[in-house]
Design an enzyme around this catalytic site. Structure first.
Site, PDB file in Angstrom:
ATOM      1  N   TRP A   1      32.740  41.249  -2.974  1.00  0.00           N
ATOM      2  CA  TRP A   1      34.143  40.370  -2.312  1.00  0.00           C
ATOM      3  C   TRP A   1      34.223  39.094  -2.527  1.00  0.00           C
ATOM      4  CZ3 TRP A   1      31.888  41.711   3.539  1.00  0.00           C
ATOM      5  CH2 TRP A   1      31.620  43.249   3.744  1.00  0.00           C
TER       6      TRP A   1
ATOM      7  N   TYR B   1      30.609  32.690  16.382  1.00  0.00           N
ATOM      8  CA  TYR B   1      29.205  32.819  16.309  1.00  0.00           C
ATOM      9  C   TYR B   1      28.648  31.270  16.074  1.00  0.00           C
ATOM     10  CZ  TYR B   1      24.662  33.424  13.777  1.00  0.00           C
ATOM     11  OH  TYR B   1      23.277  33.319  13.445  1.00  0.00           O
TER      12      TYR B   1
ATOM     13  N   PRO C   1      18.911  27.405   8.555  1.00  0.00           N
ATOM     14  CA  PRO C   1      18.716  27.901   7.226  1.00  0.00           C
ATOM     15  C   PRO C   1      19.770  28.074   6.537  1.00  0.00           C
ATOM     16  CG  PRO C   1      18.765  29.520   8.931  1.00  0.00           C
ATOM     17  CD  PRO C   1      19.246  28.331   9.547  1.00  0.00           C
TER      18      PRO C   1
ATOM     19  N   ASN D   1      21.610  30.865   3.577  1.00  0.00           N
ATOM     20  CA  ASN D   1      21.865  32.156   3.561  1.00  0.00           C
ATOM     21  C   ASN D   1      20.347  33.099   3.424  1.00  0.00           C
ATOM     22  OD1 ASN D   1      24.390  31.458   3.373  1.00  0.00           O
ATOM     23  ND2 ASN D   1      25.104  33.463   2.945  1.00  0.00           N
TER      24      ASN D   1
ATOM     25  N   ARG E   1      26.603  29.852  -2.417  1.00  0.00           N
ATOM     26  CA  ARG E   1      25.748  29.856  -1.553  1.00  0.00           C
ATOM     27  C   ARG E   1      24.455  29.540  -1.912  1.00  0.00           C
ATOM     28  NH1 ARG E   1      30.059  30.054   0.736  1.00  0.00           N
ATOM     29  NH2 ARG E   1      30.556  31.538   2.487  1.00  0.00           N
TER      30      ARG E   1
ATOM     31  N   ARG F   1      11.467  42.281  15.795  1.00  0.00           N
ATOM     32  CA  ARG F   1      11.683  43.581  14.913  1.00  0.00           C
ATOM     33  C   ARG F   1      12.929  43.151  13.713  1.00  0.00           C
ATOM     34  NH1 ARG F   1      11.059  46.839  19.606  1.00  0.00           N
ATOM     35  NH2 ARG F   1       8.935  47.838  19.551  1.00  0.00           N
ATOM     36  N   GLY F   2      13.648  42.072  13.945  1.00  0.00           N
ATOM     37  CA  GLY F   2      14.690  41.567  13.033  1.00  0.00           C
ATOM     38  C   GLY F   2      13.881  41.263  11.605  1.00  0.00           C
TER      39      GLY F   2
END
Ligand code: GDP
Length: 327
Positions: free
Chosen positions: A210, A144, A171, A173, A217, A21-22
């Site tokens: 931010w 993490y 992977p 981002n 990235r 479901r993600g």
């Protein structure tokens, strides 16, 4: 002995997608819809992946042959900095149960999705798979990262000790439909899309990004990663770890400009330097996966437009239900 050998097709195969479901899990499900596979899924209410006994029982009953292990507790730089114990505990439990369960129930091949934050902050760019465990990790996301490194090491160890065909991938981002747009806990693309959208609709003169805008990235659309995972599952992979990137990165300030364009925000971009920059750069060297023949297909601007369309659709749906902003 290293495990290898290719899977001819998904047709008729029992394929388990964890975390279906993600964002990535649902992209994987979309991708596999027409593959002929028998798709196995277990929602959170049906199966708690942190529960070893339940996972083993579910695997024994459902007998997956191929596993895309995508389910994990994920979040952006802020979520990682504030909830490190949750990130470490949940991910260690989940991947231990799934990877060991795959070994014990005779899964033919497992593809484990790790993260680019597993590489040292001082790794030479572009980062090759060999840079793993050669230096210090970013402190904001260390818990993490350590959990994902343990998952990669499990794939390697089970290959070495048991000859298991378990492969980990890294992977860059990710972004795309199904992303988490939580104001604090989202990743960079989703967070910026939301704030640019809100600034535009509030008629604000500024949209806040931010950090100081200087980190870089590498982005990958979630549909590209789903296609790559399928590719890795079918390919005769000889390594235990593959980077899967698009091959170039953007400065956060360039990304902010691109996002302002996609959203149609015409004001000024300002930087909140009280927020962390995180790692300055983490461009992946994806030559190993390129050598297997995989290439990304989604153009960045078009990809960001699909992500923004998804945000708008879900944002409108939630606003209509007068639900709190919980996505
Ligand atoms: P990371 O790649 O693991 O660090 O994860 P993120 O996807 O959270 O990206 C963080 C980088 O984007 C840092 O350099 C942040 O300072 C920058 N950034 C700029 N705006 C945002 C935002 O709205 N949300 C997030 N998560 N990061 C942002």
């Amino acid at each position: 002995m290293a495990a290898e050998g290719s899977i001819n097709s998904f047709s008729g195969r029992r394929v388990w997608v964890t975390g279906h479901r993600g964002m990535l899990g649902s992209a994987m499900m979309r991708n596999l819809e027409t593959s002929g596979a028998t798709l196995l899924v277990a929602g959170r209410a049906e199966l708690d992946l942190t529960d070893a006994v339940a996972v083993r029982r579910w695997m024994e009953e459902n007998r997956p042959e191929l596993v895309f292990h995508i389910g994990a507790k994920v979040g952006g730089i802020h979520a990682n900095a504030t909830l490190p114990a949750d990130f470490l505990y949940d991910n260690l439990m989940i991947q231990t149960n799934v990877i060991d369960g795959a070994h014990r129930t005779g899964v033919e091949k497992l593809v484990f999705v790790a993260s680019n934050c597993t590489y040292p902050t001082n790794a030479e760019q572009p980062i090759t798979e060999e840079a793993m465990l050669t230096g210090p990790l970013d402190t904001n996301i260390r818990a993490y990262a350590v959990s994902k490194i343990a998952g990669i090491e499990m794939c390697r160890a089970y290959r070495t000790q048991h000859g298991s065909n378990f492969v980990a991938i890294i992977p860059p981002n990710l972004y795309g439909p199904g992303d988490n747009y939580h104001p604090q806990h989202s990743h960079v693309v989703a967070g910026m899309l939301r704030r640019a959208h809100e600034a535009k609709h509030a008629g604000a003169r500024e949209f806040t990004v931010w950090g100081d805008g200087t980190p870089r990235r590498e982005l990958l659309h979630v549909d590209d990663l789903a296609a790559a995972l399928k590719y890795v599952m079918l390919a005769p992979t000889t390594h235990e770890l593959y980077n899967i990137g698009c091959g170039h990165d953007l400065q956060i300030s360039e990304l902010a400009t691109l996002i302002a364009e996609v959203v149609g925000f015409e004001g000024e971009i300002v930087y909140d330097r009280s927020k962390p920059n995180g790692t300055m750069r983490k461009l992946l060297d994806s030559s190993k996966i390129r050598a297997l023949g995989w290439l990304p297909a989604v153009d960045e601007r078009a990809g960001l437009a699909t992500a923004y369309a998804d945000f708008q659709r879900r944002h409108t749906a939630l606003a209509q239900e007068q639900a709190p902003h919980r996505f």
